[in-house]
Design a protein around this motif. Structure first.
Motif, PDB file in Angstrom:
ATOM      1  N   ASP A  70       0.856  -1.180   0.000  1.00  0.00           N
ATOM      2  CA  ASP A  70       0.000   0.000   0.000  1.00  0.00           C
ATOM      3  C   ASP A  70       0.894   1.233   0.000  1.00  0.00           C
ATOM      4  OD1 ASP A  70      -1.997   1.806   0.135  1.00  0.00           O
ATOM      5  OD2 ASP A  70      -2.737   1.234   2.118  1.00  0.00           O
ATOM      6  N   ILE A  71       1.022   1.871  -1.169  1.00  0.00           N
ATOM      7  CA  ILE A  71       1.911   3.023  -1.270  1.00  0.00           C
ATOM      8  C   ILE A  71       1.282   4.277  -0.702  1.00  0.00           C
ATOM      9  CG2 ILE A  71       3.069   2.078  -3.286  1.00  0.00           C
ATOM     10  CD1 ILE A  71       1.424   3.920  -5.033  1.00  0.00           C
ATOM     11  N   THR A  72      -0.019   4.237  -0.422  1.00  0.00           N
ATOM     12  CA  THR A  72      -0.660   5.437   0.121  1.00  0.00           C
ATOM     13  C   THR A  72      -0.222   5.730   1.554  1.00  0.00           C
ATOM     14  OG1 THR A  72      -2.554   4.109   0.873  1.00  0.00           O
ATOM     15  CG2 THR A  72      -2.667   5.065  -1.339  1.00  0.00           C
TER      16      THR A  72
ATOM     17  N   THR B  13       2.989   5.648   2.476  1.00  0.00           N
ATOM     18  CA  THR B  13       4.403   6.012   2.463  1.00  0.00           C
ATOM     19  C   THR B  13       4.554   7.531   2.475  1.00  0.00           C
ATOM     20  OG1 THR B  13       4.478   6.003   0.037  1.00  0.00           O
ATOM     21  CG2 THR B  13       4.960   3.937   1.161  1.00  0.00           C
TER      22      THR B  13
ATOM     23  N   TYR C 203       4.298   9.081  -1.025  1.00  0.00           N
ATOM     24  CA  TYR C 203       2.943   9.341  -1.509  1.00  0.00           C
ATOM     25  C   TYR C 203       2.393  10.637  -0.924  1.00  0.00           C
ATOM     26  CZ  TYR C 203      -2.060   8.798  -2.351  1.00  0.00           C
ATOM     27  OH  TYR C 203      -3.344   9.005  -2.724  1.00  0.00           O
ATOM     28  N   LYS C 204       2.694  10.870   0.341  1.00  0.00           N
ATOM     29  CA  LYS C 204       2.241  12.129   0.959  1.00  0.00           C
ATOM     30  C   LYS C 204       2.894  13.325   0.281  1.00  0.00           C
ATOM     31  CE  LYS C 204       1.429   9.977   5.474  1.00  0.00           C
ATOM     32  NZ  LYS C 204       1.797   9.966   6.912  1.00  0.00           N
TER      33      LYS C 204
ATOM     34  N   ALA D 171       4.051  13.415  -2.818  1.00  0.00           N
ATOM     35  CA  ALA D 171       3.482  13.545  -4.156  1.00  0.00           C
ATOM     36  C   ALA D 171       2.078  14.146  -4.105  1.00  0.00           C
ATOM     37  CB  ALA D 171       3.462  12.185  -4.843  1.00  0.00           C
ATOM     38  N   THR D 172       1.313  13.747  -3.114  1.00  0.00           N
ATOM     39  CA  THR D 172      -0.040  14.297  -2.973  1.00  0.00           C
ATOM     40  C   THR D 172       0.007  15.783  -2.685  1.00  0.00           C
ATOM     41  OG1 THR D 172      -0.787  12.149  -2.139  1.00  0.00           O
ATOM     42  CG2 THR D 172      -2.212  14.038  -1.742  1.00  0.00           C
TER      43      THR D 172
ATOM     44  N   ASP E 150       4.555   4.292 -10.039  1.00  0.00           N
ATOM     45  CA  ASP E 150       3.412   3.798  -9.271  1.00  0.00           C
ATOM     46  C   ASP E 150       2.675   4.946  -8.578  1.00  0.00           C
ATOM     47  OD1 ASP E 150       4.089   1.282 -10.067  1.00  0.00           O
ATOM     48  OD2 ASP E 150       5.199   0.791  -8.226  1.00  0.00           O
ATOM     49  N   LEU E 151       3.438   5.904  -8.044  1.00  0.00           N
ATOM     50  CA  LEU E 151       2.819   7.046  -7.371  1.00  0.00           C
ATOM     51  C   LEU E 151       2.050   7.919  -8.362  1.00  0.00           C
ATOM     52  CD1 LEU E 151       5.775   8.022  -5.010  1.00  0.00           C
ATOM     53  CD2 LEU E 151       3.591   7.013  -4.316  1.00  0.00           C
TER      54      LEU E 151
ATOM     55  N   LYS F 119      -1.034   6.215  -9.247  1.00  0.00           N
ATOM     56  CA  LYS F 119      -2.004   6.285  -8.151  1.00  0.00           C
ATOM     57  C   LYS F 119      -2.714   7.636  -8.131  1.00  0.00           C
ATOM     58  CE  LYS F 119      -3.740   4.134  -4.521  1.00  0.00           C
ATOM     59  NZ  LYS F 119      -4.401   2.823  -4.635  1.00  0.00           N
ATOM     60  N   LEU F 120      -2.002   8.688  -8.515  1.00  0.00           N
ATOM     61  CA  LEU F 120      -2.600  10.029  -8.546  1.00  0.00           C
ATOM     62  C   LEU F 120      -3.373  10.286  -9.837  1.00  0.00           C
ATOM     63  CD1 LEU F 120       0.383  12.096  -7.085  1.00  0.00           C
ATOM     64  CD2 LEU F 120      -1.718  11.453  -5.914  1.00  0.00           C
TER      65      LEU F 120
END
Length: 273
Positions: A226-228, A230, A233-234, A236-237, A265-266, A269-270
């Motif tokens: 679950d990369i969300t 990491t 991911y934060k 990148a978000t 992958d990130l 995901k976005l």
């Protein structure tokens, strides 16, 4: 009645050798038939184990082709980096050679100017002596005139050294400017090349990830971590919410040491791929 002595064989008194064999026994040894040779069974030839033909795995094929594309891109990146470094170093070497050549010429010109100044001084002193002698002047006037010539010669040498220092500073500045320009051009070219490389990676991932996901039947997503959760991911978000583009986000994550596949992958995901 006659008394007859019993006859004894003198050989019987010799002790017998227990290992002695009578050669007559060897001659009259009972005959035994030679056994017939037994037929040998043929040795069976070694059999190779039957190899089962591997079944075609579309996911593995896509993964192998994908890795090959990444390797080619990385190889091209390394070649371009080496070429930029070669060009930069060539310009730096040329700047150093120009500086050394300029210094050598300047030293020769300074030495020649000093030599000419000395020759003029000696010529002026000889001419002054002849002039004073013709005029019948001697004593303090002559010494005063000679002191003036020496002072002029000293000033001339000082001017020559100042000119040399000024030209030497100019040569040094030209060399530093050339080296700085070479490094600046290489840095700008490297930034542009890295930007193109990142865009190429994004396009490669965008092209292959859907195919690889379909080939694997979606199993890769179910087994992936679950990369969300990491920190990447934060990050990148946060950049995405601030209006960052896919390229800007990829560049920022790459500078933080995030691997290319994780960046893809990130971005996926976005929803940026």
């Amino acid at each position: 009645m006659a008394n007859y002595a019993v006859y004894k064989n003198p050989l019987e008194a010799i002790p017998k050798n227990p290992n002695f064999k009578n050669p007559m026994d060897l001659l009259y040894k009972p005959w035994r038939p030679t056994p017939a040779p037994q037929p040998q069974k043929p040795t069976p030839a070694p059999t190779r184990p039957q190899q089962q033909s591997p079944s075609y795995d579309p996911f593995s094929a896509q993964q192998a082709y994908f890795n090959q594309i990444l390797a080619l891109q990385e190889e091209q990146r390394a070649r371009e980096r080496a070429e930029r470094e070669r060009i930069k170093q060539g310009r730096i070497d040329a700047a150093n050679r120009a500086y050394d050549s300029g210094v050598n010429k300047l030293n020769d010109a300074t030495l020649d100017a000093q030599r000419q100044a000395y020759i003029r001084r000696m010529q002026d002193e000889n001419a002054l002596g002849q002039q004073m002698q013709a005029m019948g002047v001697s004593g303090g006037a002559t010494e005063s005139s000679l002191a003036g010539l020496k002072s002029a010669y000293g000033n001339n040498r000082t001017d020559i050294e100042k000119a040399k220092l000024n030209q030497l500073g100019a040569l040094e500045q030209d060399k530093l400017n050339a080296i700085a320009a070479a490094e600046a051009d290489e840095a700008a070219a490297s930034m542009a090349a890295e930007r193109d490389y990142t865009n190429g990676l994004i396009q490669t991932y965008a092209s292959f990830l859907p195919k690889m996901t379909r080939s694997s039947g979606g199993s890769s997503k179910s087994t992936a971590p679950d990369i969300t959760k990491t920190a990447a991911y934060k990050r990148a978000t946060t950049l995405f919410n601030q209006g960052g583009t896919a390229q800007e986000i990829a560049n920022d994550l790459s500078r933080q040491g995030i691997q290319d596949q994780a960046i893809a992958d990130l971005l996926d995901k976005l929803g940026l791929l």
